[in-house]
Structure formats: C-alpha cells, structure tokens
Design an enzyme around this catalytic site. Structure first.
Site, PDB file in Angstrom:
ATOM      1  N   TYR A  31      -3.224   1.478  -3.123  1.00 14.37           N
ATOM      2  CA  TYR A  31      -3.197   2.424  -4.244  1.00 14.37           C
ATOM      3  C   TYR A  31      -1.976   2.186  -5.130  1.00 14.37           C
ATOM      4  O   TYR A  31      -2.096   2.083  -6.363  1.00 14.37           O
ATOM      5  CB  TYR A  31      -3.190   3.850  -3.697  1.00 14.37           C
ATOM      6  CG  TYR A  31      -3.103   4.918  -4.762  1.00 14.37           C
ATOM      7  CD1 TYR A  31      -4.222   5.281  -5.495  1.00 14.37           C
ATOM      8  CD2 TYR A  31      -1.899   5.575  -5.028  1.00 14.37           C
ATOM      9  CE1 TYR A  31      -4.149   6.269  -6.466  1.00 14.37           C
ATOM     10  CE2 TYR A  31      -1.818   6.558  -5.991  1.00 14.37           C
ATOM     11  CZ  TYR A  31      -2.944   6.897  -6.710  1.00 14.37           C
ATOM     12  OH  TYR A  31      -2.860   7.861  -7.683  1.00 14.37           O
ATOM     13  N   SER A  64       0.026   6.699 -11.834  1.00 16.67           N
ATOM     14  CA  SER A  64       0.620   7.595 -10.845  1.00 16.67           C
ATOM     15  C   SER A  64       2.101   7.279 -10.748  1.00 16.67           C
ATOM     16  O   SER A  64       2.516   6.140 -11.029  1.00 16.67           O
ATOM     17  CB  SER A  64      -0.031   7.389  -9.469  1.00 16.67           C
ATOM     18  OG  SER A  64       0.710   8.033  -8.438  1.00 16.67           O
TER      19      SER A  64
END
Length: 257
Positions: A161, A148
C-alpha cells in the site's frame, strides 16, 4: 459544527472513482453540493452508489452511477468515455479507488502485491491517460489523485500500500509537468486517518494513539477530503499543479521521538 461555504462548480462534471466507499462518497457528495454533475463510480458497491445518486438527485443535483473494474486498462478508458458522454464533457477526475489490506512482506506473493498496485496505481495511470484525451479537446481540466500520508510515512504490514501511494504522488508530479501545456492540472490529496463506522471498535488502540498525536485532536471526516478535492478542482486553485495537499489534522508534523 459549521460547514464551510464551497466554491461554485456549476457547469462542471466530475468522475469520482471508488465513490461507493467511505471517502469516495464524501468526495462525490461535496462536489454535488458545490453544484457539479457527479459520476459515481463503483466496482462491487452498486447499491451504495445508487443510494448516493438518489441522495444527490433528491437535493436537486445531477448524478449517475457507473460500474467498472479499474484494474483493467480497457475498462478505465470505457469508464471515462461513458462519463464524458453522460455529462457532455468531463472537467474533473478524482482518482480515489483503492485498497488497503494489512499483510506482512514475509510470505506476500507477487499476485497479492499486484492486486494492491493494480488497484491503487494502474487505475490512476489508465484513468488519467483516458481523461486527458477527453479534456484536451475542451478547455483542460483538473485531475486529483487520492494518495495517503503513508506515501511518505511507511507503516508496518502496509508495504504494498505504501509503495503504491508513493508512486501515485510521483505520478501526479510527472503528469503535472507533461499535461500543463494542455491546461490540465494534476494534484494529490494525501489523507490521514479518516473515520468510518466501526473504526474505533476495530482499532481502538490505533485510534487513541492517532488522536493523541494529531495536533487537531480528531480523526478526519470524508468531507475534509472532499473539500480539499473541490478546492483543487475550482478556479481558486488555477495556479496549483503538481502539489501534494496533506489533509491529516497535522499528524505528519508531530514529533516522532
């Protein structure tokens, strides 16, 4: 809107983890359109995985759905073995399975931290290790991690995350060095904001801010990530390894001041 022509991956077989989710489905579908046999992994989304398999078969492709909890090392190894047995060999792996809960650091428990890290990172480690054992006995292969842009650009209430995705990027770089002598390439695709049903209703302000900041002025589509993964698994990328391919419409290039 025209659809780009895909490289021919006929004869290849790819396992896409987390393929019952929005991005994973898009990745698996693009591999199928490129001619690859596709193993559609799921954990809890069996019905969605089977729907995708039927869609692939309906277009003349080859696909199967396999379930596993990729937070468990042994299940990761079984998943890889079953995938290779079904396909005859495994030429590509896309480590896509992941979770993205929103939670502040204050009050976060170690168990909550581990749930994210085990899903996003342990699965990458274990599936990659297992895939290498299969690929090393053939002609090598391609492994792609889905990270990401938050692996390098942190966001509030995403510390677990962001940390896991930063580690995924570094794992790929390390693995690229160690597995290159085996003919195995390891890369990363780092998506930006990918559209999904209901996103605009769930996060209207965020979507508006994203679209105003992104030079290409739109949200990403699952096929955008799929096309990047197909490219990295194709002969067109045979001299590409250890690379983090950012697919975010240019938002990472936008000024922050």
């Amino acid at each position: 809107m025209s659809v780009p022509e895909l490289p021919d991956l006929s004869g290849q077989s790819v396992l896409v983890t987390g393929a019952s989710g929005t991005v994973g489905r898009g990745v698996a579908w693009r591999f199928a359109l490129a001619g690859a046999a596709v193993i559609v992994h799921y954990h809890k989304g069996a019905e969605r995985a089977e729907e995708l398999v039927e869609r692939v078969r309906g277009h003349g492709g080859k696909a199967v759905a396999l379930g596993a909890d990729v937070r468990d090392e042994d299940e990761c190894h079984r998943l890889i073995r079953r995938s290779a047995e079904w396909a005859g060999r495994l030429t590509a792996l896309v480590n896509n399975a992941g979770v993205q809960p929103v939670q502040p650091l204050d009050g976060m428990t170690a168990a909550e931290w581990r749930q994210v890290v085990d899903t996003n990172l342990l699965s990458v480690f274990a599936c990659t290790q297992a895939a290498v054992e299969v690929m090393r006995s053939t002609d090598g292969g391609s492994i792609t991690h889905i990270a990401s842009i938050e692996g390098s650009h942190p966001a509030r209430q995403h510390a677990h995350y962001c940390s896991s995705k930063a580690a995924v990027i570094m794992h790929a770089r390390s693995a690229a060095i160690e597995y290159a002598p085996l003919g195995i390439r390891v890369n990363v695709v780092s998506p930006g904001l990918i559209d999904k049903p209901g996103l605009e209703e769930e996060w209207p302000d965020g979507v508006r801010r994203w679209e105003s900041a992104a030079p290409l002025r739109r949200r990403g589509r699952p096929q955008d990530i799929g096309d990047a993964c197909v490219f990295l698994a194709s002969p067109m990328a045979e001299w590409v390894t250890g690379h983090n391919l950012v697919v975010d419409g240019g938002v990472s290039s936008a000024p922050t001041w």
